[in-house]
Design a protein around this motif. Structure first.
Motif, PDB file in Angstrom:
ATOM      1  N   GLU A   1      48.711  36.457  48.530  1.00 59.14           N
ATOM      2  CA  GLU A   1      48.286  35.247  47.634  1.00 59.14           C
ATOM      3  C   GLU A   1      46.587  36.031  47.266  1.00 59.14           C
TER       4      GLU A   1
ATOM      5  N   LYS B   1      47.388  39.212  45.657  1.00 60.22           N
ATOM      6  CA  LYS B   1      47.247  39.296  43.902  1.00 60.22           C
ATOM      7  C   LYS B   1      46.411  38.841  43.367  1.00 60.22           C
ATOM      8  N   LEU B   2      45.037  38.266  43.489  1.00 58.69           N
ATOM      9  CA  LEU B   2      43.883  37.313  43.319  1.00 58.69           C
ATOM     10  C   LEU B   2      42.853  38.830  43.003  1.00 58.69           C
TER      11      LEU B   2
ATOM     12  N   ARG C   1      43.765  41.951  42.652  1.00 55.81           N
ATOM     13  CA  ARG C   1      44.518  42.697  42.227  1.00 55.81           C
ATOM     14  C   ARG C   1      44.462  42.036  40.894  1.00 55.81           C
ATOM     15  N   SER C   2      44.889  40.847  39.916  1.00 54.96           N
ATOM     16  CA  SER C   2      44.403  40.207  38.718  1.00 54.96           C
ATOM     17  C   SER C   2      42.634  40.690  38.581  1.00 54.96           C
ATOM     18  N   GLN C   3      42.141  40.876  39.589  1.00 52.21           N
ATOM     19  CA  GLN C   3      39.759  41.108  38.613  1.00 52.21           C
ATOM     20  C   GLN C   3      40.313  42.788  38.160  1.00 52.21           C
ATOM     21  N   PRO C   4      39.195  42.653  36.806  1.00 52.77           N
ATOM     22  CA  PRO C   4      39.084  44.469  35.871  1.00 52.77           C
ATOM     23  C   PRO C   4      37.995  44.417  37.109  1.00 52.77           C
TER      24      PRO C   4
ATOM     25  N   CYS D   1      45.563  44.664  50.776  1.00 56.96           N
ATOM     26  CA  CYS D   1      46.218  44.238  49.375  1.00 56.96           C
ATOM     27  C   CYS D   1      46.051  46.100  49.207  1.00 56.96           C
TER      28      CYS D   1
ATOM     29  N   ASN E   1      49.958  47.036  46.206  1.00 58.35           N
ATOM     30  CA  ASN E   1      49.025  47.197  45.587  1.00 58.35           C
ATOM     31  C   ASN E   1      49.542  48.296  44.101  1.00 58.35           C
TER      32      ASN E   1
ATOM     33  N   ARG F   1      52.154  49.218  40.896  1.00 58.09           N
ATOM     34  CA  ARG F   1      52.404  48.520  39.633  1.00 58.09           C
ATOM     35  C   ARG F   1      53.196  50.472  39.681  1.00 58.09           C
TER      36      ARG F   1
ATOM     37  N   VAL G   1      47.129  49.789  41.790  1.00 60.75           N
ATOM     38  CA  VAL G   1      46.797  48.940  40.863  1.00 60.75           C
ATOM     39  C   VAL G   1      45.342  49.102  40.910  1.00 60.75           C
TER      40      VAL G   1
END
Length: 310
Positions: free
Chosen positions: A28, A31-32, A34-37, A160, A165, A167, A176
């Motif tokens: 989790e 995932k958090l 990875r979601s940040q620019p 991560c 990490n 894609r 990512v």
């Protein structure tokens, strides 16, 4: 004395996929992250760490507030922090001598944390992807084993790496996150890119390309960046490599040609040109055998200081 997650020793006899499934909170958190620019980190207050370098400092540092590194494909970026003293180390590992490197960063953080009777050591691992040669997976396993061998408890706080990490785009795998930064004052870790990778970017890259071992580049007590003295012999076939087209350089000098950032080839060319211009750094760069020393100026930027003023 081992590597712990939620107070439990990590079972390294099982594949890392099992580790991820056993601790869903790690997945989790990855995932958090990875979601940040990726944030653009400007040079003010930044200490940029290249491959095979590390730097450690504390929240008391009046010059450096951010440690960061990027351009990691199969490499991993490691942040080790003591929650009591706030001593924070960032390094960029490529698998060259992982066990020795982990011992080195452990002792560097502990040297700033000896007076603290509370707190714990936490490690954050970011980088790698599902590359064809499985170099990322190998490095992930090396780092987990190396931290598990330490005489101190180390708590795995961020994981991560490699499959977490990764894609995929048109059947090609990419990381990512290529780079991260850590705020030494707040302990925040975030994806990052860095317009400035200096000072002495080519010199430091040349040190890596000629086979450097992991090097500490920062004196936190003096708040000074120390580069060198570095010595190497003339780089073999440097003219040959400089004559090659971009594709040849990418294919032969990268661990993951399809996943490199767009500036990889220009960076390698710049480093090779530097090595051609300085075949004997003991003559042209470090005739006095002293490091090049930098301090942050009033604008928060690195400025070289004369060694006789130190």
């Amino acid at each position: 004395m081992p590597l712990l997650v939620n107070g439990e020793r990590v079972d390294l006899s099982r594949p890392t996929g099992d580790l991820i499934r056993a601790y869903p909170a790690l997945e989790e958190k990855a995932k958090l992250l990875r979601s940040q620019p990726a944030q653009i980190v400007e040079p003010k207050g930044l200490l940029y760490v290249q491959q095979r370098e590390f730097a450690v400092t504390t929240p008391k540092d009046g010059s450096v507030s951010i440690l960061g590194s990027d351009d990691a494909t199969t490499c991993h970026i490691v942040v080790l922090r003591h929650t009591g003293s706030g001593a924070t180390c960032l390094t960029h590992c490529d698998g060259s001598d992982t066990e020795a490197e982990v011992s080195l960063i452990m002792s560097s953080v502990k040297s700033f944390s000896n007076t603290t009777g509370y707190g714990r050591l936490e490690v954050h691992l970011v980088g790698g992807f599902n590359d064809d040669r499985q170099l990322s997976q190998k490095l992930t396993n090396q780092l987990l084993r190396a931290f598990d061998l330490q005489p101190d408890d180390v708590h795995l706080a961020t994981f991560c790496v490699t499959e977490l990490n990764d894609r995929e785009e048109k059947d090609i795998h990419f990381p990512v996150i290529y780079g991260i930064a850590v705020n030494v004052k707040t302990a925040e870790i975030f994806p990052a890119t860095f317009p400035e990778k200096g000072p002495d970017e080519d010199l430091r890259s040349a040190h890596v390309l000629t086979g450097a071992t992991l090097t500490n580049i920062y004196d936190a007590e003096m708040e000074q960046l120390h580069i060198g003295p570095y010595f190497w012999t003339p780089f073999p076939h440097v003219d040959f490599w400089l004559e090659q087209d971009d594709q040849q350089i990418l294919q032969n000098l990268s661990t993951s040609p399809l996943a490199e950032p767009p500036h990889f080839v220009s960076h390698i060319r710049s480093t090779l040109t530097f090595l051609k211009e300085h075949p004997f750094p003991s003559r042209s760069l470090f005739p006095d055998r002293k490091p090049r020393i930098y301090k942050k100026n009033e604008d928060g930027l690195w400025e070289q200081v004369c060694s006789d003023k130190i």
